[in-house]
Design an enzyme around this catalytic site. Structure first.
Site, PDB file in Angstrom:
ATOM      1  N   LYS A  81      -8.403  20.973   5.245  1.00  0.00           N
ATOM      2  CA  LYS A  81      -7.934  19.989   4.275  1.00  0.00           C
ATOM      3  C   LYS A  81      -8.160  20.564   2.888  1.00  0.00           C
ATOM      4  O   LYS A  81      -9.051  21.409   2.690  1.00  0.00           O
ATOM      5  CB  LYS A  81      -8.734  18.682   4.415  1.00  0.00           C
ATOM      6  CG  LYS A  81      -8.083  17.489   3.769  1.00  0.00           C
ATOM      7  CD  LYS A  81      -7.125  16.789   4.706  1.00  0.00           C
ATOM      8  CE  LYS A  81      -6.448  15.612   4.021  1.00  0.00           C
ATOM      9  NZ  LYS A  81      -5.500  14.926   4.900  1.00  0.00           N
ATOM     10  N   GLY A 182      -3.507  -1.583   1.455  1.00  0.00           N
ATOM     11  CA  GLY A 182      -2.665  -0.515   0.924  1.00  0.00           C
ATOM     12  C   GLY A 182      -1.205  -0.908   0.969  1.00  0.00           C
ATOM     13  O   GLY A 182      -0.795  -1.729   1.806  1.00  0.00           O
ATOM     14  N   GLY A 184       1.116   1.833   0.096  1.00  0.00           N
ATOM     15  CA  GLY A 184       1.692   3.152  -0.183  1.00  0.00           C
ATOM     16  C   GLY A 184       2.606   3.608   0.933  1.00  0.00           C
ATOM     17  O   GLY A 184       3.200   2.795   1.655  1.00  0.00           O
ATOM     18  N   VAL A 186       2.196   5.170   3.980  1.00  0.00           N
ATOM     19  CA  VAL A 186       1.915   4.790   5.373  1.00  0.00           C
ATOM     20  C   VAL A 186       1.995   3.269   5.542  1.00  0.00           C
ATOM     21  O   VAL A 186       2.654   2.756   6.455  1.00  0.00           O
ATOM     22  CB  VAL A 186       0.525   5.304   5.818  1.00  0.00           C
ATOM     23  CG1 VAL A 186       0.177   4.788   7.201  1.00  0.00           C
ATOM     24  CG2 VAL A 186       0.491   6.826   5.782  1.00  0.00           C
TER      25      VAL A 186
HETATM   26  P1  NAD Z   1      -0.373   6.662  -0.755  1.00  0.00           P
HETATM   27  O1  NAD Z   1      -0.949   7.330  -1.949  1.00  0.00           O
HETATM   28  O2  NAD Z   1       1.115   6.612  -0.599  1.00  0.00           O
HETATM   29  O3  NAD Z   1      -0.890   5.149  -0.671  1.00  0.00           O
HETATM   30  C1  NAD Z   1      -2.229   4.800  -0.771  1.00  0.00           C
HETATM   31  C2  NAD Z   1      -2.253   3.418  -1.421  1.00  0.00           C
HETATM   32  O4  NAD Z   1      -3.582   2.898  -1.312  1.00  0.00           O
HETATM   33  C3  NAD Z   1      -1.899   3.427  -2.905  1.00  0.00           C
HETATM   34  O5  NAD Z   1      -0.856   2.485  -3.153  1.00  0.00           O
HETATM   35  C4  NAD Z   1      -3.211   3.013  -3.582  1.00  0.00           C
HETATM   36  O6  NAD Z   1      -3.009   2.274  -4.792  1.00  0.00           O
HETATM   37  C5  NAD Z   1      -3.847   2.171  -2.501  1.00  0.00           C
HETATM   38  N1  NAD Z   1      -5.283   1.970  -2.618  1.00  0.00           N
HETATM   39  C6  NAD Z   1      -6.250   2.842  -2.986  1.00  0.00           C
HETATM   40  N2  NAD Z   1      -7.463   2.257  -2.917  1.00  0.00           N
HETATM   41  C7  NAD Z   1      -7.256   0.981  -2.489  1.00  0.00           C
HETATM   42  C8  NAD Z   1      -8.105  -0.119  -2.195  1.00  0.00           C
HETATM   43  N3  NAD Z   1      -9.428  -0.031  -2.353  1.00  0.00           N
HETATM   44  N4  NAD Z   1      -7.559  -1.272  -1.779  1.00  0.00           N
HETATM   45  C9  NAD Z   1      -6.229  -1.393  -1.609  1.00  0.00           C
HETATM   46  N5  NAD Z   1      -5.353  -0.380  -1.866  1.00  0.00           N
HETATM   47  C10 NAD Z   1      -5.873   0.791  -2.299  1.00  0.00           C
HETATM   48  O7  NAD Z   1      -1.067   7.349   0.510  1.00  0.00           O
HETATM   49  P2  NAD Z   1      -0.596   7.347   2.022  1.00  0.00           P
HETATM   50  O8  NAD Z   1       0.110   8.621   2.299  1.00  0.00           O
HETATM   51  O9  NAD Z   1       0.042   6.051   2.351  1.00  0.00           O
HETATM   52  O10 NAD Z   1      -2.007   7.450   2.771  1.00  0.00           O
HETATM   53  C11 NAD Z   1      -2.795   6.282   3.031  1.00  0.00           C
HETATM   54  C12 NAD Z   1      -3.939   6.669   3.954  1.00  0.00           C
HETATM   55  O11 NAD Z   1      -3.416   7.189   5.169  1.00  0.00           O
HETATM   56  C13 NAD Z   1      -4.874   7.757   3.420  1.00  0.00           C
HETATM   57  O12 NAD Z   1      -6.184   7.508   3.882  1.00  0.00           O
HETATM   58  C14 NAD Z   1      -4.334   9.022   4.035  1.00  0.00           C
HETATM   59  O13 NAD Z   1      -5.302  10.042   4.111  1.00  0.00           O
HETATM   60  C15 NAD Z   1      -3.961   8.489   5.397  1.00  0.00           C
HETATM   61  N6  NAD Z   1      -2.977   9.293   6.099  1.00  0.00           N
HETATM   62  C16 NAD Z   1      -1.777   9.547   5.543  1.00  0.00           C
HETATM   63  C17 NAD Z   1      -0.843  10.286   6.260  1.00  0.00           C
HETATM   64  C18 NAD Z   1       0.535  10.537   5.742  1.00  0.00           C
HETATM   65  O14 NAD Z   1       1.373  11.034   6.504  1.00  0.00           O
HETATM   66  N7  NAD Z   1       0.852  10.196   4.489  1.00  0.00           N
HETATM   67  C19 NAD Z   1      -1.178  10.811   7.523  1.00  0.00           C
HETATM   68  C20 NAD Z   1      -2.425  10.522   8.081  1.00  0.00           C
HETATM   69  C21 NAD Z   1      -3.324   9.758   7.353  1.00  0.00           C
END
Ligand code: NAD
Length: 353
Positions: A81, A182, A184, A186
């Site tokens: 990572k 969240g 975002g 995912v």
């Molecule tokens: P992203 O940046 O698109 O979305 C994350 C969202 O979480 C943002 O909108 C942010 O404002 C919000 N956030 C942060 N802290 C918060 C809190 N305390 N309460 C509520 N909302 C909060 O990221 P993503 O790609 O959607 O990833 C989300 C999670 O999934 C992460 O932990 C990431 O490591 C994990 N993940 C993502 C993927 C992927 O394919 N994108 C794959 C496996 C795991």
């Protein structure tokens, strides 16, 4: 087994690379947990950390999780990572991304990157100008590639359905209440899939406008981020950041199921036991959220097409079910069962255990 460095999260890492590019101001860390099953692979996170120790802890925990995720998904990849340390203005430049690409390239394929929180497909294109050890790149004509987010969302949605079947005996999410942390990449995919099946969603994001936009899209409600984990819900789905399941937040849970896409949801291994002791069904994060990595792996290795990616993602519920069955028969919590299985697959045990 003792950890060889003075910080416990180093665990059984093979290497840790601290990167500084003076010309662009880039500061990044690349953690290589394991290359036993193949080159280490895992996304890059762009984040503003309170201090360097926080960044180090984050990358080490995420990197180990990638080893476990890739092993459990049956991918020929190890775990790694990277984090890029964002400044207060949270701005990244093409020069920094190029310098980061050069740093990855110097590792000669020991580490392969893709998107994580704060990184986009456009960022991967910049990185790819300097290295071929990158995936999550745009592709044409139905080939495998692009943003892993939607594939992660699909796997999480299917995993939630498996949890609902096991804990509530229901085949559909119709009419069930899902509390989504969240809004975002995912989370929004999970919300769209779940809403299409008739689920009622309550959404919280620290970015209130983002939460509202998603809630409008899925005809859901918005909650305060401070309340989302303790809502009365059929499923709590953490899809934001890690370490949110703590002694305190677990005691406040009001749901039979926790199943979401965020990495490293459990603050400590003891929290896996705590959530189990409450009678709550927990979906180990790196098992349920492997969909994006499955897509990244298939893109990078070029060993399949989109229909194979889909079939590989559709195997996630069965893997979760196996873990829950073993948990029920052994009495060990699902997170501990998953860790032991992953460690056996990687062929080494964790220094932290
Ligand atoms: P992203 O940046 O698109 O979305 C994350 C969202 O979480 C943002 O909108 C942010 O404002 C919000 N956030 C942060 N802290 C918060 C809190 N305390 N309460 C509520 N909302 C909060 O990221 P993503 O790609 O959607 O990833 C989300 C999670 O999934 C992460 O932990 C990431 O490591 C994990 N993940 C993502 C993927 C992927 O394919 N994108 C794959 C496996 C795991």
């Amino acid at each position: 087994m003792q950890t060889p460095w003075g910080f416990p999260d180093f665990d059984a890492h093979e290497a840790l690379h601290l990167i500084h590019d003076e010309a662009t101001g880039l500061r990044a860390i690349i953690a290589v947990h394991s290359t036993h099953l193949g080159p280490s692979a895992g996304g890059t996170r762009f984040w503003h950390y309170a201090d360097d120790a926080d960044a180090l802890t984050d990358v080490l925990r995420l990197s180990r999780g990638m080893s476990y995720k890739n092993a459990m998904a049956g991918l020929p990849l190890g775990g790694g990572k990277a984090v890029i340390l964002a400044g207060e203005d949270r701005h990244k430049t093409p020069g920094q991304l190029a310098a980061f690409g050069t740093a990855i390239d110097r590792l000669g394929g020991q580490y392969i990157t893709a998107e994580d929180v704060g990184m986009t497909v456009a960022d991967m294109i910049e990185i790819a100008r300097k290295t071929r050890f990158v995936a999550g790149l745009p592709v044409a004509g139905g080939a495998v590639g692009g943003d892993p987010g939607p594939h992660t969302s699909l796997g999480v949605f299917l995993g939630i359905k498996a949890a609902v079947k096991r804990a509530l005996g229901k085949d559909s999410l119709d009419g069930l209440h899902i509390a989504l942390q969240g809004a975002g990449s995912v989370a929004s995919g999970v919300a769209l899939h779940a809403a299409a099946e008739g689920a009622k969603l309550t959404i919280a994001d620290v970015d209130a406008a983002r939460a509202q936009a998603l809630a409008t899209q899925v005809n859901g409600k918005v909650a305060d981020p401070a309340d989302i984990l303790s809502l009365d819900a059929d499923v709590v789905s953490p899809c934001a950041l890690g370490a949110i399941l703590t002694e305190q937040s677990i005691a406040a849970l009001n749901t039979p199921i926790v199943a979401g896409g965020a990495n490293n949801q459990l603050a400590t291994p003891e929290d896996g036991e705590r959530i189990h002791a409450c009678g709550i069904l927990y979906a180990p994060d790196y098992v349920i959220n492997a969909g994006g990595m499955i897509n990244v792996s298939t893109e990078y290795i070029r060993d399949g097409d989109a229909s194979l990616v889909r079939r590989r993602i559709e195997a996630i519920p069965g893997r979760l079910e196996q873990i829950w069955v073993e948990s029920a028969s052994s009495g060990r919590n699902p997170a501990a069962v998953a860790d032991a299985t992953a460690q056996a697959l990687i062929g080494r045990s964790s220094a932290a255990d």
